[in-house]
Scaffold this motif. Structure first.
Motif, PDB file in Angstrom:
ATOM      1  N   THR A 193       0.855  -1.190   0.000  1.00  0.00           N
ATOM      2  CA  THR A 193       0.000   0.000   0.000  1.00  0.00           C
ATOM      3  C   THR A 193       0.886   1.233   0.000  1.00  0.00           C
ATOM      4  O   THR A 193       2.065   1.178   0.359  1.00  0.00           O
ATOM      5  N   THR A 194       0.314   2.358  -0.390  1.00  0.00           N
ATOM      6  CA  THR A 194       1.087   3.591  -0.528  1.00  0.00           C
ATOM      7  C   THR A 194       0.818   4.606   0.571  1.00  0.00           C
ATOM      8  O   THR A 194       1.545   5.593   0.692  1.00  0.00           O
ATOM      9  N   SER A 195      -0.237   4.400   1.357  1.00  0.00           N
ATOM     10  CA  SER A 195      -0.575   5.327   2.434  1.00  0.00           C
ATOM     11  C   SER A 195      -1.518   4.621   3.396  1.00  0.00           C
ATOM     12  O   SER A 195      -2.068   3.560   3.086  1.00  0.00           O
ATOM     13  N   HIS A 229      -4.835   4.384   1.724  1.00  0.00           N
ATOM     14  CA  HIS A 229      -4.850   3.306   0.725  1.00  0.00           C
ATOM     15  C   HIS A 229      -4.995   1.939   1.397  1.00  0.00           C
ATOM     16  O   HIS A 229      -5.761   1.083   0.944  1.00  0.00           O
ATOM     17  N   PRO A 266       1.951   1.086   4.684  1.00  0.00           N
ATOM     18  CA  PRO A 266       2.892   1.616   3.691  1.00  0.00           C
ATOM     19  C   PRO A 266       4.342   1.524   4.170  1.00  0.00           C
ATOM     20  O   PRO A 266       4.661   1.899   5.298  1.00  0.00           O
ATOM     21  N   GLN A 313       7.510   0.435  -2.445  1.00  0.00           N
ATOM     22  CA  GLN A 313       6.794   1.431  -3.238  1.00  0.00           C
ATOM     23  C   GLN A 313       6.897   1.210  -4.743  1.00  0.00           C
ATOM     24  O   GLN A 313       6.149   1.803  -5.508  1.00  0.00           O
TER      25      GLN A 313
END
Length: 246
Positions: free
Chosen positions: A77-79, A82, A123, A128
């Motif tokens: 996940t990126t955040s 998210h 994250p 990433q």
């Protein structure tokens, strides 16, 4: 000489349900349906995909046992937003929360419609640029020994090691990591999920299988008969297959 990981083989009683789940979960497409169902990044059907490790769903008659799989996926996940949204979306697709003894951790453990566990990670900078699959994680009794075997088998360098983990990454820095996690108990049952490898076009499959034997791989007879792939186990007993080049 080396082999390349080309797909993650997932056994399923209901092949189409599991394939549809993973396609939707990863934002991928069902690219080929037949005896098995291949799921990969959207676009033209490219196999093996040079960008990542695909998923091949294989029909079997027996359901997964309640025991935790020793091979699972970690999703990136990126955040924090998210991660929360992805967990909700996966549950709407049929995933369910499961307790594998994780206690209070920043990631969430879910299972697909046939009970195969996977993690939705918080994250992390490391993941990433992996795509939706952060890592293929293998439980084992000796991560360092496994990292040596698999690093030699697929020519991936060791990215990081600790007392209880070892991580490999493709030298070109693309696709998921391959991670080994120390667990206290040895493997006792067949894996529901395993890796399929393939020689590069200029390499000979029989020569590669012989090289794997020299590294500690063992032949595996599953009653497969005369097939174009070779079934083996690694030093920790995990099954994997060496496929013939297309």
């Amino acid at each position: 000489m080396a082999l390349r990981p080309v797909q993650l083989n997932i056994k399923a009683v209901n092949q189409s349900v599991v394939a549809r789940f993973w396609a939707a979960a990863l934002g991928w497409s069902i690219l080929h349906e037949g005896v098995t169902t291949y799921v990969g990044p959207p676009g033209d059907f490219i196999w093996p995909d040079p960008r990542t490790v695909g998923i091949d769903v294989v029909p079997v008659p027996s359901a997964k046992t309640p025991a935790k799989n020793r091979v699972h996926l970690d999703l990136a996940t990126t955040s924090a937003t998210h991660q929360k949204e992805l967990i909700a979306r996966l549950q709407s697709l049929g995933a369910v929360p499961v307790d594998v003894g994780q206690k209070n951790v920043p990631w969430t453990v879910l299972a697909d419609p046939e009970g195969n566990e996977f993690c939705v990670l918080e994250p992390r900078d490391t993941y990433q640029n992996t795509g939706p699959i952060a890592a293929v994680v293998i439980d084992c009794t000796d991560p360092q020994s496994m990292a040596h075997f698999w690093g030699e088998a697929i020519d991936w360098p060791v990215h990081e090691t600790t007392a209880n983990t070892a991580t490999l990454r493709a030298p070109q820095g693309t696709g998921p990591y391959l991670e080994f996690l120390r667990v206290p108990t040895p493997k006792t049952a067949a894996d529901r999920i395993h890796l399929d490898l393939m020689p590069y076009p200029t390499d000979d499959k029989a020569t590669e299988v012989s090289r794997l034997h020299s590294l500690g791989a063992t032949d595996l007879d599953l009653g497969q008969g005369n097939v174009p792939w070779t079934c083996l186990t690694d030093p920790d007993g995990h099954e994997f297959c060496v496929l013939a080049s297309p």
